[in-house]
Design a protein around this motif. Structure first.
Motif, PDB file in Angstrom:
ATOM      1  N   CYS A 126      93.739 106.247 118.242  1.00  0.00           N
ATOM      2  CA  CYS A 126      94.980 105.317 118.211  1.00  0.00           C
ATOM      3  C   CYS A 126      95.097 104.222 119.152  1.00  0.00           C
ATOM      4  O   CYS A 126      95.865 103.226 118.890  1.00  0.00           O
ATOM      5  N   ALA A 127      94.230 104.412 120.341  1.00  0.00           N
ATOM      6  CA  ALA A 127      94.071 103.134 121.113  1.00  0.00           C
ATOM      7  C   ALA A 127      92.345 102.984 121.710  1.00  0.00           C
ATOM      8  O   ALA A 127      91.938 103.920 121.628  1.00  0.00           O
ATOM      9  N   VAL A 128      92.403 101.806 122.062  1.00  0.00           N
ATOM     10  CA  VAL A 128      90.995 101.535 122.729  1.00  0.00           C
ATOM     11  C   VAL A 128      91.205 100.869 123.981  1.00  0.00           C
ATOM     12  O   VAL A 128      91.968  99.895 124.175  1.00  0.00           O
ATOM     13  N   PHE A 129      90.546 101.408 124.963  1.00  0.00           N
ATOM     14  CA  PHE A 129      90.873 100.735 126.363  1.00  0.00           C
ATOM     15  C   PHE A 129      89.204 100.289 126.978  1.00  0.00           C
ATOM     16  O   PHE A 129      88.489 100.771 126.745  1.00  0.00           O
ATOM     17  N   MET A 130      89.386  99.304 127.579  1.00  0.00           N
ATOM     18  CA  MET A 130      88.071  98.243 127.999  1.00  0.00           C
ATOM     19  C   MET A 130      88.397  97.882 129.544  1.00  0.00           C
ATOM     20  O   MET A 130      89.701  97.615 130.035  1.00  0.00           O
ATOM     21  N   GLY A 131      87.567  97.737 130.380  1.00  0.00           N
ATOM     22  CA  GLY A 131      87.733  97.085 131.594  1.00  0.00           C
ATOM     23  C   GLY A 131      88.005  95.617 131.463  1.00  0.00           C
ATOM     24  O   GLY A 131      87.562  95.144 130.251  1.00  0.00           O
ATOM     25  N   HIS A 132      88.751  94.792 132.418  1.00  0.00           N
ATOM     26  CA  HIS A 132      89.024  93.342 131.867  1.00  0.00           C
ATOM     27  C   HIS A 132      87.662  92.650 132.704  1.00  0.00           C
ATOM     28  O   HIS A 132      87.720  92.226 133.737  1.00  0.00           O
ATOM     29  N   THR A 133      86.861  92.306 131.814  1.00  0.00           N
ATOM     30  CA  THR A 133      85.362  91.853 132.169  1.00  0.00           C
ATOM     31  C   THR A 133      85.108  90.503 131.277  1.00  0.00           C
ATOM     32  O   THR A 133      85.865  90.334 130.194  1.00  0.00           O
ATOM     33  N   LEU A 134      84.487  89.797 131.532  1.00  0.00           N
ATOM     34  CA  LEU A 134      83.842  88.436 130.895  1.00  0.00           C
ATOM     35  C   LEU A 134      83.805  88.888 129.307  1.00  0.00           C
ATOM     36  O   LEU A 134      83.962  88.297 128.638  1.00  0.00           O
TER      37      LEU A 134
ATOM     38  N   SER B 259      84.866  91.742 127.721  1.00  0.00           N
ATOM     39  CA  SER B 259      85.883  92.063 126.875  1.00  0.00           C
ATOM     40  C   SER B 259      86.877  91.042 126.561  1.00  0.00           C
ATOM     41  O   SER B 259      87.586  91.116 125.735  1.00  0.00           O
ATOM     42  N   ILE B 260      86.955  90.052 127.719  1.00  0.00           N
ATOM     43  CA  ILE B 260      87.928  88.989 127.335  1.00  0.00           C
ATOM     44  C   ILE B 260      87.584  88.184 125.868  1.00  0.00           C
ATOM     45  O   ILE B 260      88.081  87.624 125.294  1.00  0.00           O
ATOM     46  N   ASP B 261      85.928  88.272 125.595  1.00  0.00           N
ATOM     47  CA  ASP B 261      85.608  87.734 124.461  1.00  0.00           C
ATOM     48  C   ASP B 261      85.614  88.941 123.278  1.00  0.00           C
ATOM     49  O   ASP B 261      86.243  88.355 122.171  1.00  0.00           O
ATOM     50  N   LEU B 262      85.521  89.831 123.549  1.00  0.00           N
ATOM     51  CA  LEU B 262      85.460  90.830 122.268  1.00  0.00           C
ATOM     52  C   LEU B 262      86.681  91.379 122.170  1.00  0.00           C
ATOM     53  O   LEU B 262      86.936  91.559 120.805  1.00  0.00           O
TER      54      LEU B 262
ATOM     55  N   GLY C 161      71.118  95.153 122.030  1.00  0.00           N
ATOM     56  CA  GLY C 161      70.319  95.241 123.531  1.00  0.00           C
ATOM     57  C   GLY C 161      71.112  94.253 124.288  1.00  0.00           C
ATOM     58  O   GLY C 161      71.247  94.448 125.738  1.00  0.00           O
ATOM     59  N   ALA C 162      71.582  93.074 123.973  1.00  0.00           N
ATOM     60  CA  ALA C 162      72.476  92.300 124.916  1.00  0.00           C
ATOM     61  C   ALA C 162      73.710  91.710 124.074  1.00  0.00           C
ATOM     62  O   ALA C 162      73.785  92.004 122.799  1.00  0.00           O
ATOM     63  N   TYR C 163      74.782  91.354 124.890  1.00  0.00           N
ATOM     64  CA  TYR C 163      75.880  91.283 124.307  1.00  0.00           C
ATOM     65  C   TYR C 163      75.816  89.954 123.208  1.00  0.00           C
ATOM     66  O   TYR C 163      75.428  88.975 123.589  1.00  0.00           O
ATOM     67  N   HIS C 164      76.233  90.333 121.880  1.00  0.00           N
ATOM     68  CA  HIS C 164      76.421  89.259 121.000  1.00  0.00           C
ATOM     69  C   HIS C 164      77.690  89.328 120.338  1.00  0.00           C
ATOM     70  O   HIS C 164      77.854  90.646 119.597  1.00  0.00           O
ATOM     71  N   PRO C 165      78.565  88.715 120.298  1.00  0.00           N
ATOM     72  CA  PRO C 165      80.184  89.044 119.635  1.00  0.00           C
ATOM     73  C   PRO C 165      79.949  89.419 118.260  1.00  0.00           C
ATOM     74  O   PRO C 165      80.802  90.321 117.868  1.00  0.00           O
ATOM     75  N   GLU C 166      79.190  88.899 117.525  1.00  0.00           N
ATOM     76  CA  GLU C 166      79.413  89.325 116.116  1.00  0.00           C
ATOM     77  C   GLU C 166      78.483  90.563 115.850  1.00  0.00           C
ATOM     78  O   GLU C 166      79.170  91.498 115.181  1.00  0.00           O
ATOM     79  N   TYR C 167      77.557  90.754 116.399  1.00  0.00           N
ATOM     80  CA  TYR C 167      76.798  92.150 116.381  1.00  0.00           C
ATOM     81  C   TYR C 167      77.754  93.322 116.877  1.00  0.00           C
ATOM     82  O   TYR C 167      77.894  94.420 116.433  1.00  0.00           O
TER      83      TYR C 167
END
Length: 332
Positions: A96-104, A106-109, A75-81
């Motif tokens: 073969c690839a995963v793309f993400m926005g460069h956000t706070l 994704s910088i952690d995940l 429900g809310a961002y938790h790095p381990e879950y």
């Protein structure tokens, strides 16, 4: 990656308020272009709780398959879950690839995901090019003085895309693609991180991240009172007020307004640089603006080298006159 028919996955980040982060649609557009080159399928992955409506909405964006991992622990961002849920989803999708926005987030995940998968990782990508049939991912380096090209040779790999670097994907009238529910098991995870509280800071006015016009001030503004002059111009145009780092460090304006290498990366339609010298750290955050208008009393200021338009003089005279001219034209 060439010849690999595994799907390309775009991570759909859910932000507070139950919406998809705007950078998802920009990242999706870039990935759809890559998919055309490699004749690959484009999938999306949503991690969250009660996200069925979100999944239905993004079916309007030409995605082949939308994978949903819905769990109360997400429900809310938790790095381990989030990492555990991603790993379980990855085992089913096998992209073969995963793309993400460069956000706070994704910088952690993203680094956690790359370590877990022993995957390649490229962060803060701002463009793509095709060279000999292969996609090159472009990233500014050395404070944006050089644009480096990276080719991902081993799968899987993960790429984060800088906000405002790509046009958003087109929204189609008809829904397309299929929904796939991924069952994840998280309740048995012995998390080492415990979230004790979440505080949402309310900010007045338009945020620099979302603004199409930004009126930014630097050390040359001289005081917090000077930023009221900039705020008057910003209010007249429906713009956000930004700043370089020195005014933030001295307490003239809040940190949420900082633009630059250590602040927000922006690319508005118009960027006013008022009393800003043009240090490379600041340019790294706003150099992709469509039009840059500089006002500085120093005719030799570096900001004029990147500005489309410039005025040499004291802002206390130039900005109020510009503001009044705009107000008069709006009344006409």
């Amino acid at each position: 990656m060439k010849g690999d028919k595994s799907p390309l996955v775009v991570f759909a980040e859910v932000v507070d308020g139950g919406k998809i982060a705007p950078c998802f649609f920009e990242t999706l557009h870039a990935v759809q272009k890559i998919a055309e080159i490699y004749e690959s399928k484009v999938h999306a992955l949503i991690l969250g709780h009660n996200v069925a409506d979100i999944a239905e909405d993004i079916r309007h964006y030409g995605i082949d398959t939308i994978h949903i991992a819905d769990d109360a622990c997400l429900g809310a961002y938790h790095p381990e879950y989030y990492l555990a849920a991603f790993r379980q989803a990855y085992e089913q999708i096998r992209p073969c690839a995963v793309f993400m926005g460069h956000t706070l987030q994704s910088i952690d995940l993203a680094p956690r995901m790359a370590f877990d998968l022993n995957a390649g990782l490229l962060t803060d990508c701002t463009g793509i090019e095709v060279d000999s049939g292969e996609v090159l991912f472009l990233k500014p380096v050395f404070s944006s003085h050089i644009l480096a090209g990276y080719e991902m040779k081993d799968n899987p790999f993960i790429v984060t895309m800088r906000s405002k670097s790509f046009e958003p994907a087109h929204r189609w009238e008809l829904k397309q693609g299929t929904l796939n529910i991924i069952q994840v098991t998280l309740h048995q995870l012995q998390a080492k991180v415990i979230i004790t509280d979440r505080v949402m800071r309310e900010s007045a006015g338009i945020k620099v991240d979302d603004a199409e016009i930004i009126v930014a001030g630097g050390r040359g503004i001289g005081s917090s009172e000077g930023f009221k002059v900039l705020a008057d111009l910003a209010d007249t145009m429906g713009a956000a007020v930004g700043a370089s780092r020195p005014p933030v460090d001295t307490g003239w304006i809040s940190a949420e307004s900082q633009v630059g290498q250590t602040g927000a990366i922006v690319a508005p339609a118009v960027y006013f640089a008022i009393g800003i010298s043009g240090a490379i750290q600041h340019l790294a955050g706003m150099s992709q603006s469509k039009k840059i208008i500089a006002v500085n009393k120093d005719a030799e200021a570096s900001i004029f080298k990147v500005a489309d338009y410039g005025a040499v003089g004291v802002y206390e005279e130039i900005i109020p006159a510009l503001t009044q001219t705009i107000k008069d034209n709006l009344k006409a």
